[in-house]
Design an enzyme around this catalytic site. Structure first.
Site, mmCIF file in Angstrom:
data_model
loop_
_atom_site.group_PDB
_atom_site.id
_atom_site.type_symbol
_atom_site.label_atom_id
_atom_site.label_comp_id
_atom_site.label_asym_id
_atom_site.label_seq_id
_atom_site.Cartn_x
_atom_site.Cartn_y
_atom_site.Cartn_z
ATOM 1 N N SER A 34 0.828 -1.213 0.000
ATOM 2 C CA SER A 34 0.000 0.000 0.000
ATOM 3 C C SER A 34 0.861 1.262 0.000
ATOM 4 C CB SER A 34 -0.935 0.004 1.207
ATOM 5 O OG SER A 34 -0.204 -0.254 2.391
ATOM 6 N N GLY B 156 -6.403 -3.299 1.381
ATOM 7 C CA GLY B 156 -5.173 -3.176 2.164
ATOM 8 C C GLY B 156 -5.168 -1.858 2.930
ATOM 9 N N CYS B 157 -3.953 -1.415 3.298
ATOM 10 C CA CYS B 157 -3.804 -0.215 4.136
ATOM 11 C C CYS B 157 -3.897 1.063 3.320
ATOM 12 C CB CYS B 157 -2.481 -0.250 4.888
ATOM 13 S SG CYS B 157 -2.452 -1.436 6.208
ATOM 14 N N VAL B 158 -4.974 1.252 2.598
ATOM 15 C CA VAL B 158 -5.105 2.483 1.806
ATOM 16 C C VAL B 158 -6.367 3.237 2.192
ATOM 17 C CG1 VAL B 158 -3.813 1.603 -0.148
ATOM 18 C CG2 VAL B 158 -6.265 1.308 -0.089
#
Lengths: 459, 106
Positions: free
Chosen positions: A221, B104-106
């Site tokens: 990310s 995800g981590c977004v």
């Protein structure tokens, strides 16, 4: 404090923690017990898990340490209560006294209602391990949470957003953010252009370099969110004159298997190690990401295939710190960065003991850190740990429960910037400062470290 | 599959409301969605520029571009990006542009 009855239906319907299992309520019980039996027979878990399940004095010391319990005051969020969900079942089915004496020794027959309670309780824990540090009997409730989640996954309960990311990663050549190789390369090109604009020199991000010493894998990310972190890391490798590379066949260090499944953890880890081996690199360096670093460092020797055991694994924090110690990098007198505070990501701090490396790097870069209180091994979780940060539907919970104390702690520092070397923490902290109207920037460690470097021209 | 009705039309979306098929997108979809992403009133020229930019990149690469790239290519900073899309680029802007949900981590 009295514990509520375990089959009392929790907890707080305001937040969508429930996931759905395709199994019938009867099937769930049998499969759950079968899976627990299997885990107790594994060498890996046998002793620590039994120790943690056998020893809890119910002193409730954990109450004072758990940021979730502190935010809600609800006994269902008490770590000792949560762990008891599993502890009582273990006693009833797997200890002689529990079989004979039942409730007298805290044993309880498993019901489908207990499983419902676990589905919620084990995902309201961010696995931060703050309670473990303070437990007089050294019970690690986060391991119990993790095993609880593994058992629930065996009977079909996993939050959708975690499984979606993992499914994308395990598809051929995939990654948790579904960034295709062409987009990855386009992003690397863009970052190289940005590096020229920022430094005036060419700082390459090498791709598929066979035999490079360092293979770098970021939480993927970062290639969407964290340009400054990635550029800072490229600057460090370049300034140190290190031979490094990224791989274009696997560029994702994220491993959500850590949060719910050993099988997934193993598969994801070995895929990454295979890419390191394809390029014949000696050291796998994990970027700024707590859980990914912990998954790789701690489980390498457990789940990594034997032919990959010779690959070294390090956190980028350790690598950069070593470059500094070896005189390979140095810092210029710092430009004014404003006041900076440092957030210890749970998995890097309590998980791996990486407390001083980032602080020493910041100090060397001339950046004074206003410590948040408490810090290091007692730091508060960002509130998005344990995989919860990837769930948009849990945003409200993360803001008003999981991260409530964190927000107060951040505000009290009065700092202009909070540094957190973790993709998971950074996402959560950005949402927190916005939600709680705190005037603070969120940055990675290498964002600041990279800008403070001297001697970039050397390589 | 969940559906959502916006401005009299039905769209197939994922469970978080992201459009399933990039090609089913139209400008009414974006406008009708704006209020749920904390954007008041009619979408401005600046909104449309970003929406079309995101769609073009997505058509070429199958993912939204790096946020830094979004800002740079459109001559705006992060603050402006959040002013335009208060729920964030990953959530608000991608949703209005008809992109699939970033994970995800977004």
């Amino acid at each position: 404090m009295l514990h509520p009855p375990l089959d009392q239906q929790p907890i707080d319907p305001a937040y969508p923690f429930r996931s759905e299992s395709p199994l019938s309520r009867e099937e769930r019980k049998a499969r759950f017990l079968g899976a627990l039996k299997g885990i107790l027979e594994l060498d890996l878990y046998d002793r620590p898990l039994k120790m943690y399940l056998d020893t809890c004095a119910r002193c409730n010391n954990c109450a004072g340490q758990c940021p979730v319990f502190q935010a809600t005051g609800d006994v269902h969020d008490l770590p000792a209560w949560r762990s008891d969900l599993l502890r009582r079942v273990y006693r009833r089915y797997f200890t002689p006294s529990g079989r004979l004496l039942g409730r007298l020794v805290g044993a309880k027959k498993l019901t489908a209602g207990d499983i419902d309670a676990m589905v919620e309780a084990f995902y309201r824990c961010t696995m931060c391990r703050r309670c473990a540090v303070h437990c007089p009997l050294a019970v690690d409730n986060a391991l119990i949470t993790r095993i609880g989640r593994v058992l629930l996954a065996e009977i079909g309960f996993v939050p959708k957003n975690i499984t979606v990311s993992v499914a994308a990663q395990l598809a051929k050549g995939g990654n948790t953010s579904s960034i295709p190789p062409a987009a990855f390369i386009d992003t690397l090109d863009f970052l190289e252009e940005e590096l020229v604009d920022e430094t005036g020199i060419n700082i390459p991000i090498p791709r598929d370099v066979e035999g490079a010493e360092y293979f770098f894998a970021a939480p993927v990310s970062d290639y969407i969110m964290e340009a400054d972190t990635l550029m800072g890391i490229a600057r460090v490798f370049h300034a140190a004159g290190a031979s490094w590379t990224v791989g274009t066949e696997n560029y994702d260090a994220i491993n959500y298997g850590l949060f719910y499944s050993d099988d997934k953890l193993e598969e994801i880890l070995n895929r990454l190690l295979a890419e390191v081996r394809r390029l014949k690199c000696g050291t796998l360096v994990i970027g700024e990401c707590g859980h990914a670093t912990k998954a790789a460092l701690l489980f390498h020797k457990v789940f990594g295939r034997s032919e990959y055991r010779d690959i070294r694994i390090e956190s980028i924090l350790q690598v950069t710190r070593r470059f500094l110690a070896e005189g390979k990098i140095s810092f210029a007198a710092s430009k004014d960065q404003g006041s900076v505070t440092y957030h210890d990501p749970c998995n890097l701090g309590r998980g791996l003991g990486l407390y001083e490396e980032p602080r020493e790097l910041l100090a060397a870069a001339g950046i004074e850190v206003v410590e948040m209180q408490p810090n290091r091994e007692m730091n508060l979780c960002c509130g998005g740990g344990g995989g919860l940060v990837v769930a948009p539907d849990l945003h409200d919970w993360r803001m008003s429960v999981g991260g409530l104390l964190k927000a107060e702690q951040l505000r009290a520092t009065g700092a202009k910037t909070v540094v957190a070397p973790c993709a998971n923490c950074k996402k959560q902290l950005r949402e927190l400062v916005q939600h709680h109207n705190i005037d603070m920037e969120v940055a990675g460690l290498h964002d600041l470290v990279g800008r403070a470097l001297t001697r970039e021209e050397k390589a | 599959m969940p559906t959502i009705e916006l401005a009299g039309k039905t769209y197939e979306v994922d469970e978080d409301g992201f459009l399933e098929d990039l090609d089913k997108w139209n400008e009414e979809f974006a406008q009708a969605y704006a209020s749920t992403e904390d954007i008041q009133g009619t979408l401005t020229e600046e909104h449309w520029k970003l929406i079309h930019y995101l769609r073009n990149y997505f058509q070429q690469f199958g993912i939204a571009p790096m946020i830094r790239k979004v800002c740079k290519d459109n001559g705006i900073d992060m603050k402006k990006l959040y002013e335009l899309f208060p729920t964030g680029p990953a959530k608000g802007a991608c949703k209005l542009a008809g992109l699939s949900k970033p994970t995800g981590c977004v």
